[in-house]
Structure formats: structure tokens, C-alpha cells
Design a protein around this motif. Structure first.
Motif, PDB file in Angstrom:
ATOM      1  N   LEU A 116       0.833  -1.214   0.000  1.00 31.88           N
ATOM      2  CA  LEU A 116       0.000   0.000   0.000  1.00 31.88           C
ATOM      3  C   LEU A 116       0.863   1.258   0.000  1.00 31.88           C
ATOM      4  CD1 LEU A 116      -2.707   1.547   0.369  1.00 31.88           C
ATOM      5  CD2 LEU A 116      -2.359   1.273   2.827  1.00 31.88           C
ATOM      6  N   PHE A 117       1.888   1.266   0.846  1.00 32.74           N
ATOM      7  CA  PHE A 117       2.734   2.448   0.984  1.00 32.74           C
ATOM      8  C   PHE A 117       3.704   2.597  -0.189  1.00 32.74           C
ATOM      9  CE2 PHE A 117       1.444   1.056   5.229  1.00 32.74           C
ATOM     10  CZ  PHE A 117       0.626   2.134   5.544  1.00 32.74           C
ATOM     11  N   LEU A 118       4.121   1.482  -0.769  1.00 30.85           N
ATOM     12  CA  LEU A 118       4.957   1.548  -1.976  1.00 30.85           C
ATOM     13  C   LEU A 118       4.186   2.185  -3.119  1.00 30.85           C
ATOM     14  CD1 LEU A 118       6.744  -1.929  -1.969  1.00 30.85           C
ATOM     15  CD2 LEU A 118       7.834   0.318  -1.725  1.00 30.85           C
ATOM     16  N   SER A 119       2.978   1.701  -3.367  1.00 29.66           N
ATOM     17  CA  SER A 119       2.195   2.248  -4.477  1.00 29.66           C
ATOM     18  C   SER A 119       1.819   3.702  -4.224  1.00 29.66           C
ATOM     19  CB  SER A 119       0.951   1.400  -4.737  1.00 29.66           C
ATOM     20  OG  SER A 119       0.056   1.473  -3.660  1.00 29.66           O
ATOM     21  N   SER A 120       1.506   4.035  -2.991  1.00 29.15           N
ATOM     22  CA  SER A 120       1.174   5.418  -2.664  1.00 29.15           C
ATOM     23  C   SER A 120       2.388   6.326  -2.825  1.00 29.15           C
ATOM     24  CB  SER A 120       0.632   5.496  -1.236  1.00 29.15           C
ATOM     25  OG  SER A 120       0.126   6.774  -0.964  1.00 29.15           O
ATOM     26  N   GLY A 121       3.555   5.860  -2.398  1.00 32.77           N
ATOM     27  CA  GLY A 121       4.784   6.646  -2.558  1.00 32.77           C
ATOM     28  C   GLY A 121       5.107   6.893  -4.019  1.00 32.77           C
ATOM     29  N   VAL A 122       4.954   5.861  -4.842  1.00 31.53           N
ATOM     30  CA  VAL A 122       5.181   6.021  -6.286  1.00 31.53           C
ATOM     31  C   VAL A 122       4.202   7.034  -6.864  1.00 31.53           C
ATOM     32  CG1 VAL A 122       5.019   4.841  -8.525  1.00 31.53           C
ATOM     33  CG2 VAL A 122       6.242   3.756  -6.623  1.00 31.53           C
ATOM     34  N   ASN A 123       2.943   6.969  -6.457  1.00 36.01           N
ATOM     35  CA  ASN A 123       1.956   7.941  -6.938  1.00 36.01           C
ATOM     36  C   ASN A 123       2.313   9.360  -6.513  1.00 36.01           C
ATOM     37  OD1 ASN A 123       0.358   6.124  -8.309  1.00 36.01           O
ATOM     38  ND2 ASN A 123      -0.999   5.764  -6.585  1.00 36.01           N
ATOM     39  N   HIS A 124       2.803   9.519  -5.300  1.00 38.40           N
ATOM     40  CA  HIS A 124       3.213  10.848  -4.846  1.00 38.40           C
ATOM     41  C   HIS A 124       4.327  11.412  -5.734  1.00 38.40           C
ATOM     42  CE1 HIS A 124       0.952  10.077  -1.174  1.00 38.40           C
ATOM     43  NE2 HIS A 124       1.243  11.285  -0.739  1.00 38.40           N
ATOM     44  N   LEU A 125       5.228  10.544  -6.161  1.00 39.96           N
ATOM     45  CA  LEU A 125       6.380  11.012  -6.947  1.00 39.96           C
ATOM     46  C   LEU A 125       6.096  11.124  -8.438  1.00 39.96           C
ATOM     47  CD1 LEU A 125       9.210   9.026  -5.131  1.00 39.96           C
ATOM     48  CD2 LEU A 125       8.508  11.390  -4.767  1.00 39.96           C
ATOM     49  N   THR A 126       5.139  10.362  -8.943  1.00 41.74           N
ATOM     50  CA  THR A 126       4.868  10.388 -10.383  1.00 41.74           C
ATOM     51  C   THR A 126       3.670  11.254 -10.749  1.00 41.74           C
ATOM     52  OG1 THR A 126       3.530   8.368 -10.269  1.00 41.74           O
ATOM     53  CG2 THR A 126       5.887   8.121 -10.758  1.00 41.74           C
ATOM     54  N   GLN A 127       2.815  11.547  -9.786  1.00 39.27           N
ATOM     55  CA  GLN A 127       1.627  12.364 -10.047  1.00 39.27           C
ATOM     56  C   GLN A 127       1.578  13.542  -9.069  1.00 39.27           C
ATOM     57  OE1 GLN A 127      -1.910   9.964 -10.430  1.00 39.27           O
ATOM     58  NE2 GLN A 127      -0.750   8.308 -11.362  1.00 39.27           N
ATOM     59  N   THR A 128       2.742  14.166  -8.930  1.00 36.39           N
ATOM     60  CA  THR A 128       2.911  15.230  -7.935  1.00 36.39           C
ATOM     61  C   THR A 128       1.945  16.388  -8.163  1.00 36.39           C
ATOM     62  OG1 THR A 128       5.228  14.624  -7.739  1.00 36.39           O
ATOM     63  CG2 THR A 128       4.592  16.769  -6.864  1.00 36.39           C
ATOM     64  N   LYS A 129       1.794  16.812  -9.403  1.00 41.26           N
ATOM     65  CA  LYS A 129       0.951  17.986  -9.687  1.00 41.26           C
ATOM     66  C   LYS A 129      -0.502  17.734  -9.289  1.00 41.26           C
ATOM     67  CE  LYS A 129      -0.147  21.332 -13.246  1.00 41.26           C
ATOM     68  NZ  LYS A 129       0.037  21.756 -14.633  1.00 41.26           N
ATOM     69  N   ALA A 130      -1.034  16.593  -9.674  1.00 42.09           N
ATOM     70  CA  ALA A 130      -2.425  16.273  -9.331  1.00 42.09           C
ATOM     71  C   ALA A 130      -2.591  16.129  -7.824  1.00 42.09           C
ATOM     72  CB  ALA A 130      -2.856  14.993 -10.038  1.00 42.09           C
ATOM     73  N   MET A 131      -1.647  15.476  -7.187  1.00 43.65           N
ATOM     74  CA  MET A 131      -1.754  15.285  -5.738  1.00 43.65           C
ATOM     75  C   MET A 131      -1.571  16.602  -4.992  1.00 43.65           C
ATOM     76  SD  MET A 131      -0.131  11.572  -5.081  1.00 43.65           S
ATOM     77  CE  MET A 131      -1.295  11.055  -3.841  1.00 43.65           C
ATOM     78  N   LEU A 133       9.138   9.770   1.991  1.00 43.97           N
ATOM     79  CA  LEU A 133       8.905   9.191   3.314  1.00 43.97           C
ATOM     80  C   LEU A 133       8.200   7.835   3.196  1.00 43.97           C
ATOM     81  CD1 LEU A 133       9.125  10.059   6.412  1.00 43.97           C
ATOM     82  CD2 LEU A 133       6.733  10.704   6.165  1.00 43.97           C
ATOM     83  N   LEU A 134       7.165   7.777   2.366  1.00 39.86           N
ATOM     84  CA  LEU A 134       6.430   6.526   2.161  1.00 39.86           C
ATOM     85  C   LEU A 134       7.304   5.443   1.542  1.00 39.86           C
ATOM     86  CD1 LEU A 134       3.043   7.935   0.867  1.00 39.86           C
ATOM     87  CD2 LEU A 134       3.372   6.557   2.930  1.00 39.86           C
ATOM     88  N   LEU A 135       8.049   5.806   0.509  1.00 40.97           N
ATOM     89  CA  LEU A 135       8.917   4.814  -0.141  1.00 40.97           C
ATOM     90  C   LEU A 135       9.996   4.309   0.808  1.00 40.97           C
ATOM     91  CD1 LEU A 135       9.425   6.101  -3.790  1.00 40.97           C
ATOM     92  CD2 LEU A 135       8.167   4.088  -3.025  1.00 40.97           C
ATOM     93  N   ALA A 136      10.610   5.206   1.543  1.00 43.73           N
ATOM     94  CA  ALA A 136      11.656   4.795   2.487  1.00 43.73           C
ATOM     95  C   ALA A 136      11.087   3.872   3.563  1.00 43.73           C
ATOM     96  CB  ALA A 136      12.311   6.023   3.118  1.00 43.73           C
ATOM     97  N   GLY A 137       9.955   4.241   4.114  1.00 44.11           N
ATOM     98  CA  GLY A 137       9.338   3.412   5.146  1.00 44.11           C
ATOM     99  C   GLY A 137       8.916   2.050   4.619  1.00 44.11           C
ATOM    100  N   ALA A 138       8.267   2.044   3.468  1.00 47.76           N
ATOM    101  CA  ALA A 138       7.784   0.785   2.897  1.00 47.76           C
ATOM    102  C   ALA A 138       8.931  -0.136   2.500  1.00 47.76           C
ATOM    103  CB  ALA A 138       6.894   1.072   1.687  1.00 47.76           C
ATOM    104  N   LEU A 139       9.959   0.413   1.880  1.00 46.32           N
ATOM    105  CA  LEU A 139      11.107  -0.420   1.491  1.00 46.32           C
ATOM    106  C   LEU A 139      11.836  -0.961   2.717  1.00 46.32           C
ATOM    107  CD1 LEU A 139      12.494   1.564  -1.562  1.00 46.32           C
ATOM    108  CD2 LEU A 139      11.442  -0.708  -1.579  1.00 46.32           C
ATOM    109  N   SER A 140      11.934  -0.160   3.753  1.00 48.36           N
ATOM    110  CA  SER A 140      12.567  -0.598   4.994  1.00 48.36           C
ATOM    111  C   SER A 140      11.814  -1.786   5.596  1.00 48.36           C
ATOM    112  CB  SER A 140      12.617   0.570   5.986  1.00 48.36           C
ATOM    113  OG  SER A 140      13.055   0.147   7.242  1.00 48.36           O
ATOM    114  N   ILE A 141      10.497  -1.685   5.649  1.00 42.67           N
ATOM    115  CA  ILE A 141       9.669  -2.773   6.178  1.00 42.67           C
ATOM    116  C   ILE A 141       9.765  -3.994   5.268  1.00 42.67           C
ATOM    117  CG2 ILE A 141       7.290  -3.499   6.641  1.00 42.67           C
ATOM    118  CD1 ILE A 141       6.772  -0.499   7.428  1.00 42.67           C
ATOM    119  N   LEU A 142       9.617  -3.795   3.985  1.00 43.80           N
ATOM    120  CA  LEU A 142       9.621  -4.888   3.019  1.00 43.80           C
ATOM    121  C   LEU A 142      10.936  -5.659   3.037  1.00 43.80           C
ATOM    122  CD1 LEU A 142       8.188  -6.300   0.600  1.00 43.80           C
ATOM    123  CD2 LEU A 142       9.349  -4.643  -0.854  1.00 43.80           C
TER     124      LEU A 142
END
Length: 141
Positions: free
Chosen positions: A15-30, A54-63
Motif C-alpha cells: 500500500l505504501f509503496l504504491s502510494s509513494g510512487v503515486n506521490h512522486l509520479t503524479q505530484t501535480k495532481a496530488m 517518506l512513504l517509499l523509504a518506510g515501505a522499502l525498509s519494512i519490506l
């Protein structure tokens, strides 16, 4: 038990990986969404990029099991302000919107609770927990 914990880490992190990617790839819309939800003047685009990292770092750390307790803490640091600032259901005049925002608010709060339990779990299990690259960063035994 190791494999169950590993599968749980994958399911939690996705969940956090996909959300982090969306934050970085769809920054303008978000950023537009953040601007519409947060009444105070926050720099929306940098906030979205920062939360994505923050989301990507946290999710990758957990994963990956690299200081997974720290990763869970990063997820909590994201979720609590997000719940309070982005989903203030108590301010919604329409019943349908209020219900949707209430669901999103409590989802974020519940996930933050799960992440707090992960911090304790990783700290307690320490190096005994298999299928991780490092042990915990924090020792809260």
C-alpha cells in the motif's frame, strides 16, 4: 513464523509503496488535492514529494527488513498528520462526504496503530526474526 511475518511485511508495504510512487509520479495532481483539503498555506508540491519519499523509504525498509522498526516509524509519521489534515470528517457538512472521510480517517489511524505494533514487534524480536537484512534500529525492550 518467519515466512508469515515476511508475507505480512509484503502485504503491509505494498500500500505504501504504491502510494509513494503515486506521490512522486503524479505530484501535480496530488498537490492540487492537498491544496483543496488543507486550509493553511502549505507548499503542496514539496509536501507531496517529501511524503512520497517518506512513504517509499518506510515501505522499502519494512519490506526488505532493513531497520524495519524505523520504516514503521516513518509510516506512522506520514499517517497521523495525513489523517488529521487530509480527512477531517468532523468538518464535512454533507453526510456522504463525511462518511467517506471518516472511513479514510480511521483507516489511516488503524494503519498507524498497526505500524506502532510493528515497531514493538521488530524491537522485541530483534535479530531472532528471520528473513530480514538487519536487526532493529531501536531497542525498546
Amino acid at each position: 513464523m518467519d515466512i508469515l511475518v515476511f508475507i505480512g511485511r509484503i502485504l503491509f508495504a505494498v500500500l505504501f509503496l504504491s502510494s509513494g510512487v503515486n506521490h512522486l509520479t503524479q505530484t501535480k495532481a496530488m498537490a492540487g488535492y492537498v491544496s483543496s483539503r488543507v486550509p493553511v498555506a502549505v507548499p503542496a508540491a514539496p509536501t507531496v514529494l517529501g511524503s512520497g519519499i517518506l512513504l517509499l523509504a518506510g515501505a522499502l525498509s519494512i519490506l526488505l527488513g532493513i531497520w524495519a522498526d524505523l520504516g514503521a516509524l516513518l509510516v506512522v509519521v506520514f499517517l497521523i498528520p495525513t489523517a488529521l489534515l487530509m480527512h477531517p470528517f468532523w468538518k464535512e457538512p454533507e453526510a456522504e462526504t463525511r462518511q467517506l472521510e471518516m472511513i479514510m480517517f480511521f483507516k489511516d489511524i488503524a494503519l498507524a496503530g498497526a505500524a506502532l505494533m510493528l515497531i514493538a514487534f521488530f524491537s522485541y524480536a530483534g535479530h531472532e526474526l528471520g528473513l530480514t537484512i538487519t536487526g532493529p534500529l531501536f531497542d525498546i525492550n
